[in-house]
Design a protein around this motif. Structure first.
Motif, short mmCIF file in Angstrom:
data_model
loop_
_atom_site.label_atom_id
_atom_site.label_comp_id
_atom_site.label_asym_id
_atom_site.label_seq_id
_atom_site.Cartn_x
_atom_site.Cartn_y
_atom_site.Cartn_z
N GLY A 73 0.82 -1.21 0.00
CA GLY A 73 0.00 0.00 0.00
C GLY A 73 0.85 1.25 0.00
N GLU A 74 1.79 1.32 -0.90
CA GLU A 74 2.73 2.43 -1.04
C GLU A 74 3.82 2.36 0.03
N ALA A 75 4.63 3.42 0.09
CA ALA A 75 5.73 3.49 1.04
C ALA A 75 5.97 4.95 1.38
N ASP A 76 6.73 5.19 2.44
CA ASP A 76 7.03 6.57 2.81
C ASP A 76 8.12 7.17 1.93
N LEU A 77 8.94 6.29 1.33
CA LEU A 77 10.02 6.77 0.47
C LEU A 77 10.53 5.61 -0.37
N VAL A 78 10.88 5.89 -1.62
CA VAL A 78 11.50 4.90 -2.50
C VAL A 78 12.86 5.42 -2.94
N LEU A 79 13.89 4.61 -2.73
CA LEU A 79 15.22 4.89 -3.25
C LEU A 79 15.40 4.01 -4.48
N LEU A 80 15.53 4.64 -5.64
CA LEU A 80 15.45 3.92 -6.91
C LEU A 80 16.73 4.02 -7.72
N ASP A 81 17.32 2.87 -8.01
CA ASP A 81 18.47 2.83 -8.91
C ASP A 81 18.00 3.21 -10.31
N LEU A 82 18.76 4.04 -10.98
CA LEU A 82 18.36 4.52 -12.30
C LEU A 82 18.45 3.43 -13.36
N ARG A 83 19.37 2.50 -13.19
CA ARG A 83 19.59 1.49 -14.23
C ARG A 83 19.45 0.09 -13.63
N MET A 84 18.36 -0.59 -13.99
CA MET A 84 18.17 -1.98 -13.60
C MET A 84 17.79 -2.78 -14.84
N HIS A 85 17.90 -4.10 -14.76
CA HIS A 85 17.81 -4.92 -15.97
C HIS A 85 16.45 -4.85 -16.65
N ASP A 86 15.39 -4.50 -15.88
CA ASP A 86 14.07 -4.46 -16.50
C ASP A 86 13.53 -3.04 -16.64
N ALA A 87 14.43 -2.04 -16.54
CA ALA A 87 14.01 -0.65 -16.69
C ALA A 87 15.01 0.10 -17.54
N ASN A 88 14.53 0.78 -18.56
CA ASN A 88 15.37 1.54 -19.46
C ASN A 88 15.31 3.02 -19.10
N GLY A 89 16.42 3.58 -18.63
CA GLY A 89 16.45 4.99 -18.28
C GLY A 89 15.49 5.31 -17.14
N PHE A 90 14.57 6.25 -17.39
CA PHE A 90 13.66 6.70 -16.36
C PHE A 90 12.33 5.95 -16.38
N GLU A 91 12.29 4.81 -17.07
CA GLU A 91 11.04 4.06 -17.15
C GLU A 91 10.56 3.63 -15.77
N THR A 97 3.81 8.84 -3.64
CA THR A 97 4.99 8.26 -3.01
C THR A 97 6.25 9.00 -3.45
N PRO A 98 7.02 9.54 -2.51
CA PRO A 98 8.24 10.25 -2.88
C PRO A 98 9.33 9.30 -3.37
N VAL A 99 10.01 9.70 -4.43
CA VAL A 99 11.05 8.86 -5.02
C VAL A 99 12.35 9.65 -5.09
N VAL A 100 13.43 9.00 -4.70
CA VAL A 100 14.76 9.57 -4.83
C VAL A 100 15.56 8.67 -5.76
N VAL A 101 16.11 9.24 -6.81
CA VAL A 101 16.91 8.48 -7.76
C VAL A 101 18.33 8.32 -7.21
N VAL A 102 18.85 7.11 -7.27
CA VAL A 102 20.23 6.82 -6.86
C VAL A 102 20.94 6.24 -8.08
N SER A 103 22.05 6.85 -8.48
CA SER A 103 22.67 6.42 -9.74
C SER A 103 24.18 6.61 -9.73
N ALA A 104 24.85 5.74 -10.49
CA ALA A 104 26.29 5.89 -10.70
C ALA A 104 26.55 7.04 -11.67
N LEU A 105 25.56 7.38 -12.46
CA LEU A 105 25.66 8.50 -13.39
C LEU A 105 24.99 9.72 -12.78
#
Length: 221
Positions: free
Chosen positions: A47-65, A77-85
């Motif tokens: 039922g959602e979350a208080d925060l999502v930390l999201l890797d920008l590049r994963m095997h089933d997601a292209n870019g910002f998909e 739901t608030p999302v924070v992008v975490v990336s090597a780029l």
């Protein structure tokens, strides 16, 4: 207890983010996933979350998909992008798609903690080395943007927001405004949606930072 989702296909990176999350929020329920599909399934079940930390590049997601999927399925739901780029154009696009922050994976843990604290307080985190290359819209002051959103509130919703700032509970607000408690709950939900925040606390913190002294300066519609 806060519910934090961490989506990254590298176990070591998830572990580092878990340490930062527990340092920032203390005891928290952590949802770990290694793919967007797994993350979306967890969010639907939880039922959602208080925060999502999201890797920008994963095997089933292209870019910002992945970010687009989360924003479409769980818009509050608030999302924070975490990336090597962390090129400026990527930071800018992430913010334009609704991310509340962009944290490079090379960021030291104490700085990640500071970034999460800033986001939890209603701010937006941008890596310092990306700021010079961001367009003015991406560098815009968070409080100024917040006031623009406040202008979309109805007079009654602005009054509810002011009373939230005094620490009143829903039933106390209902008594003071002579309305049903269910109506107050509906107003609060609408306020969070319009202000693009995920909790009453965040709405109050941002309002108090933008307009101190009891929100006296909240603009009229």
């Amino acid at each position: 207890m806060k519910k934090i989702a961490i989506a990254d296909d590298h176990p070591m990176m998830r572990g580092a983010l878990i340490l930062a999350v527990t340092t920032t929020f203390g005891k928290a329920e952590i949802l770990e996933s290694s793919s967007i599909a797994e993350l979306m399934a967890q969010l639907r079940e939880a039922g959602e979350a208080d925060l999502v930390l999201l890797d920008l590049r994963m095997h089933d997601a292209n870019g910002f998909e992945g970010l687009r999927q989360i924003r479409a399925g769980f818009p509050s739901t608030p999302v924070v992008v975490v990336s090597a780029l962390h090129e400026s154009r990527l930071v800018s696009e992430a913010l334009s798609l609704g991310a509340m922050g962009f944290i490079p994976k090379s960021t030291p843990r104490h700085e990640i903690v500071a970034a999460l604290q800033r986001i939890a307080a209603g701010g937006v985190y941008v890596p310092p080395n990306a700021e010079p290359g961001l367009p003015p819209s991406a560098r815009a002051d968070a409080e100024s943007e917040f006031l623009q959103r406040v202008q979309t509130l109805t007079p009654q919703q602005r009054r509810v927001l002011q009373l939230l700032g005094t620490g009143k509970l829903n039933k106390e607000i209902a008594y003071e405004l002579d309305i049903a408690e269910t109506t107050v709950k509906a107003h609060v939900s609408s306020i969070l949606h319009k202000l693009k925040v995920y909790s009453r606390t965040q709405a109050v913190v941002m309002a108090s930072r933008a307009q101190p002294e009891g929100f006296k300066g909240l603009p009229d519609c």
